[in-house]
Design a protein around this motif. Structure first.
Motif, PDB file in Angstrom:
ATOM      1  N   THR A 143       0.862  -0.954   0.359  1.00 27.97           N
ATOM      2  CA  THR A 143      -0.012   0.092   0.081  1.00 27.97           C
ATOM      3  C   THR A 143       1.265   1.412   0.018  1.00 27.97           C
ATOM      4  O   THR A 143       1.798   1.045   0.724  1.00 27.97           O
ATOM      5  N   THR A 156       1.767   3.592  -8.588  1.00 30.98           N
ATOM      6  CA  THR A 156       0.646   2.637  -8.340  1.00 30.98           C
ATOM      7  C   THR A 156      -0.172   2.080  -9.180  1.00 30.98           C
ATOM      8  O   THR A 156      -0.285   2.972 -10.835  1.00 30.98           O
ATOM      9  N   GLN A 159      -6.158  -0.510  -6.487  1.00 29.95           N
ATOM     10  CA  GLN A 159      -7.304  -0.173  -5.367  1.00 29.95           C
ATOM     11  C   GLN A 159      -7.501  -1.279  -4.702  1.00 29.95           C
ATOM     12  O   GLN A 159      -8.200  -2.071  -4.968  1.00 29.95           O
ATOM     13  N   LYS A 264      -9.705   2.357   1.581  1.00 32.02           N
ATOM     14  CA  LYS A 264      -9.811   1.829   0.454  1.00 32.02           C
ATOM     15  C   LYS A 264      -8.018   2.734   0.123  1.00 32.02           C
ATOM     16  O   LYS A 264      -8.744   3.646   0.015  1.00 32.02           O
ATOM     17  N   ALA A 265      -6.835   2.332  -0.902  1.00 32.21           N
ATOM     18  CA  ALA A 265      -6.210   2.993  -0.770  1.00 32.21           C
ATOM     19  C   ALA A 265      -5.342   2.051  -2.227  1.00 32.21           C
ATOM     20  O   ALA A 265      -5.170   0.906  -2.413  1.00 32.21           O
ATOM     21  N   PRO A 266      -3.894   2.428  -3.124  1.00 32.36           N
ATOM     22  CA  PRO A 266      -3.915   2.563  -4.305  1.00 32.36           C
ATOM     23  C   PRO A 266      -2.661   1.845  -3.250  1.00 32.36           C
ATOM     24  O   PRO A 266      -1.606   1.691  -2.150  1.00 32.36           O
ATOM     25  N   GLY A 307     -11.023  -3.645  -8.436  1.00 30.91           N
ATOM     26  CA  GLY A 307      -9.025  -2.812  -8.332  1.00 30.91           C
ATOM     27  C   GLY A 307      -8.668  -1.834  -9.204  1.00 30.91           C
ATOM     28  O   GLY A 307      -8.103  -1.315  -9.371  1.00 30.91           O
ATOM     29  N   VAL A 309      -7.955   0.404 -11.583  1.00 31.03           N
ATOM     30  CA  VAL A 309      -7.547   2.317 -12.342  1.00 31.03           C
ATOM     31  C   VAL A 309      -7.118   2.286 -13.665  1.00 31.03           C
ATOM     32  O   VAL A 309      -6.946   1.664 -14.565  1.00 31.03           O
TER      33      VAL A 309
END
Length: 319
Positions: A143, A156, A159, A264-266, A307, A309
């Motif tokens: 992360t 990145t 997600q 939630k994060a990359p 997920g 992006v």
């Protein structure tokens, strides 16, 4: 989610299930994870992809030209990974290394016209190893956070949030976004964001609300969290949402996710701090994978399209 932040995070406000406290804003669950490996009939098969299937013949000369001279000379990129997180990175019974991250890393290597060599490393040691020059890249569901960006760079590409796993049927009625965890034992792997800030901040909020803290059962490996829940040493466990979906699908009904994923994060490929040539090469190669459809094909193969992006970013931490 890897490499937990060591400084205190802002405490989340816990939701009281009887309506007396404000709810944490829960993030949408990864719906496409219903097609994670083995989860449902009719989903795309998710067996291993051969290295020959990933990005062959698609060298990007512009991306390749950004590589540092020493990497161009040896024709090899070294990658640190902790292959204990299916379906992101794991070993099959015969030892073959497979997973979403594995396929993406191989495809990036193909874009750059270099071979990739994976080294199995405990995840808590990956970031330090990259910064010390032992490995060129860390690829292991890492992360990206603003604090980690003080130590390294991240390209990145995905997600994901954290999910709470409980015993089948959720007998203790536990959820990740309210006060139900206060006073309970929750397992998480050492060094992950699930330990800090996810559990540490929620436990602090329990205390602030006059409730018992959460007892964090810190374990050495992801499998130890599962064992702790199934043996009764822990009441629940936190882990990354893609891995949680895989775990529940392969638990024979012994485990289930409770509530929606949170925080939630990359994910990012970890790179040495301010190594601009390497940053530019990996960023361009990943964006090319997104643009030409190989990225989407890899995510679809592993049932992880939720997920997805639209663009690769450099140091794209949310928090």
């Amino acid at each position: 989610m890897r490499f937990a932040d060591t400084r205190a995070a802002a405490r989340p406000r816990l939701r009281h299930r009887h309506g007396h406290r404000r709810r944490i804003r829960a993030l949408a669950v990864l719906a496409a994870l219903a097609c994670a490996p083995g989860l449902a009939a009719g989903c795309r098969a998710s067996g291993p992809r051969s290295a020959a299937d990933v990005g062959v013949g698609q060298v990007d000369p512009a991306a390749r030209s950004q590589l540092p001279p020493e990497i161009l000379a040896r024709g090899l990129v070294t990658i640190a990974t902790d292959p204990t997180y299916p379906p992101d990175e794991f070993r099959q019974s015969d030892g073959t290394l497979v997973g979403m991250d594995v396929d993406l890393a191989r495809a990036v290597g193909a874009k750059l016209g270099v071979r990739v060599q994976f080294t199995q490393v405990q995840f808590r040691d990956i970031l330090a190893g990259v910064q010390q020059g032992e490995y060129d890249i860390g690829v292991s569901s890492i992360t990206d956070t603003t604090r980690r960006e003080e130590l390294g760079d991240f390209v990145t590409y995905f997600q994901a949030g954290s999910s709470l796993l409980v015993r089948g049927g959720n007998p203790l009625t536990l959820y990740p976004d309210d006060e139900s965890l206060c006073g309970h034992r929750v397992a998480a792997q050492e060094g992950t964001v699930e330990v800090d800030p996810v559990l540490s901040s929620r436990s602090a909020q329990c205390v602030a609300d006059g409730l018992r803290p959460i007892t964090t059962v810190v374990v050495a490996a992801e499998a130890d969290s599962r064992a702790a829940v199934l043996s009764g040493r822990a009441d629940a466990m936190f882990e990354d949402a893609p891995i949680a979906s895989y775990e529940t699908a392969h638990s024979g009904g012994q485990l289930q996710t409770a509530g929606d994923q949170i925080d939630k994060a990359p994910y990012g490929f970890a790179l040495a701090k301010e190594d601009k040539p390497m940053d530019d090469a990996i960023l361009r190669a990943m964006q090319d994978l997104i643009d030409d459809g190989e990225y989407a094909a890899i995510l679809s193969h592993w049932g992880l399209t939720a997920g997805r992006v639209p663009a690769a970013t450099l140091d794209g931490a949310i928090n």
